[in-house]
Scaffold this motif. Structure first.
Motif, short mmCIF file in Angstrom:
data_model
loop_
_atom_site.label_atom_id
_atom_site.label_comp_id
_atom_site.label_asym_id
_atom_site.label_seq_id
_atom_site.Cartn_x
_atom_site.Cartn_y
_atom_site.Cartn_z
N VAL A 135 19.80 -48.33 -10.05
CA VAL A 135 20.72 -49.15 -9.25
C VAL A 135 20.35 -49.01 -7.78
O VAL A 135 19.99 -47.92 -7.32
N GLU A 136 20.47 -50.11 -7.06
CA GLU A 136 20.28 -50.10 -5.61
C GLU A 136 21.59 -50.55 -4.97
O GLU A 136 22.14 -51.60 -5.33
N VAL A 137 22.12 -49.75 -4.04
CA VAL A 137 23.35 -50.10 -3.34
C VAL A 137 22.98 -50.75 -2.02
O VAL A 137 22.35 -50.13 -1.16
N VAL A 138 23.38 -52.01 -1.87
CA VAL A 138 23.07 -52.78 -0.66
C VAL A 138 24.27 -52.70 0.28
O VAL A 138 25.40 -53.03 -0.13
N PRO A 139 24.08 -52.27 1.52
CA PRO A 139 25.20 -52.17 2.47
C PRO A 139 25.96 -53.49 2.58
O PRO A 139 25.37 -54.57 2.69
N ALA A 179 20.72 -57.58 -16.02
CA ALA A 179 19.36 -57.92 -15.63
C ALA A 179 19.04 -57.41 -14.23
O ALA A 179 19.94 -57.19 -13.41
N PRO A 180 17.76 -57.19 -13.93
CA PRO A 180 17.36 -56.81 -12.57
C PRO A 180 17.91 -57.79 -11.55
O PRO A 180 17.83 -59.01 -11.73
N GLY A 181 18.49 -57.25 -10.48
CA GLY A 181 19.07 -58.08 -9.43
C GLY A 181 20.51 -58.45 -9.66
O GLY A 181 21.16 -59.05 -8.78
N GLU A 200 22.11 -44.79 -9.23
CA GLU A 200 21.34 -44.95 -7.99
C GLU A 200 20.36 -43.80 -7.83
O GLU A 200 19.19 -44.00 -7.46
N ALA A 201 20.82 -42.57 -8.12
CA ALA A 201 19.94 -41.40 -8.02
C ALA A 201 18.78 -41.50 -9.00
O ALA A 201 17.68 -41.00 -8.72
N GLU A 202 18.99 -42.14 -10.16
CA GLU A 202 17.94 -42.29 -11.16
C GLU A 202 17.03 -43.48 -10.88
O GLU A 202 16.05 -43.71 -11.60
N GLY A 203 17.36 -44.26 -9.85
CA GLY A 203 16.54 -45.40 -9.50
C GLY A 203 16.86 -46.67 -10.26
O GLY A 203 16.18 -47.68 -10.11
N GLY A 210 27.27 -54.09 -2.04
CA GLY A 210 27.58 -53.33 -3.24
C GLY A 210 26.36 -53.02 -4.08
O GLY A 210 25.22 -53.23 -3.66
N PRO A 211 26.59 -52.54 -5.31
CA PRO A 211 25.47 -52.12 -6.18
C PRO A 211 24.87 -53.28 -6.97
O PRO A 211 25.57 -54.17 -7.43
N PHE A 212 23.54 -53.22 -7.11
CA PHE A 212 22.80 -54.20 -7.89
C PHE A 212 21.82 -53.46 -8.78
O PHE A 212 21.33 -52.38 -8.42
N VAL A 213 21.53 -54.03 -9.94
CA VAL A 213 20.50 -53.46 -10.80
C VAL A 213 19.17 -53.54 -10.08
O VAL A 213 18.80 -54.59 -9.53
N SER A 214 18.46 -52.42 -10.02
CA SER A 214 17.20 -52.37 -9.29
C SER A 214 16.19 -53.35 -9.88
O SER A 214 16.10 -53.53 -11.10
N TYR A 215 15.44 -53.96 -8.98
CA TYR A 215 14.37 -54.87 -9.38
C TYR A 215 13.04 -54.13 -9.23
O TYR A 215 12.75 -53.56 -8.17
#
Length: 236
Positions: A66-70, A32-34, A61-64, A73-78
């Motif tokens: 996933v967002e990697v938070v410093p 799920a997102p987030g 991440e390049a496809e948008g 770690g990585p999270f599903v993009s919201y």
């Protein structure tokens, strides 16, 4: 790593399989997102090394997706309502181009194939398996993009649809949406079968407009609930 000190190289097909499976898990709502995508969880799920997982995450991440938070770690993009509106604006134009191109250039066999996939969608009922419905919609677009005979539209819309599938899963959460979706797609297919490029264009635009209306209503409600929950937590 083998005992002889050499590096084990994962075959490229395995990396591609992991990338495809991770993408599918995200766009179909398995994650799920987030949601946090920890290395350990993904390694256990896919049965591959951490290096393969990290390559797949970088691609997402390049496809948008996933967002990697410093430091987290990585999270599903919201997708915020504003982001979603932009996605739908672009999708509306690209999908209209694809529908028009299909009506004007697709073969009779491709038209029959599109009709057959639509009939499967039309046979779906409220409460049907969400993943199955998303798969049918994906097949519909695969045929549409192949038959539109525009490689640039197909490439751009295909990438956008990966992002949009998250939104499509959101609209399926509305129990009243499916019958409207079926009728909207019926109008697309019927315009295409008449070789009516202008009619297919408008039917595609209307389908996207209605999908956007439902998705944005749900996303705005979710954003309000999230904000209220944040305020309540801060007040404790």
């Amino acid at each position: 790593m083998p005992n002889d000190g050499t590096l084990r190289v994962t075959p490229q097909p395995v990396r591609r399989q992991v990338e495809e499976r991770l993408r599918e898990a995200i766009v179909n709502g398995r994650f799920a997102p987030g949601e946090h995508l920890s290395d350990r969880m993904l390694c256990d799920l896919f049965g591959v090394s951490r290096s393969v997982i990290r390559e797949a995450v970088r691609l997402m991440e390049a496809e948008g997706l996933v967002e990697v938070v410093p430091n987290r770690g990585p999270f599903v993009s919201y997708l915020s309502p504003a982001d979603a509106m932009q996605v739908y604006e672009v999708r509306g134009v690209l999908e209209a181009l694809a529908g028009q191109g299909f009506a004007e250039r697709a073969s009779d066999a491709e038209m029959a194939e599109l009709r057959a996939v639509f009939e499967e969608i039309a046979a779906s009922r409220a409460g049907a398996d969400r993943v199955g419905l998303l798969g049918l919609k994906r097949r519909f677009y695969d045929v549409l993009l192949r038959g539109c005979r525009n490689a640039y539209v197909a490439r751009m819309l295909d990438q956008l649809l990966n992002r949009n599938t998250q939104l499509r899963a959101t609209t399926l959460a509305d129990p009243d949406r499916l019958p409207h979706t079926i009728e909207e797609i019926r109008r697309i297919v019927e315009a295409i079968e008449r070789r009516d490029g202008e009619g297919a264009w408008e039917a595609c635009r209307e389908h996207v407009r209605q999908a956007a209306r439902v998705a944005l209503r749900i996303l705005n409600q979710q954003a309000r609930e999230k904000a209220e929950a944040g305020r309540a937590q801060a007040a404790e």
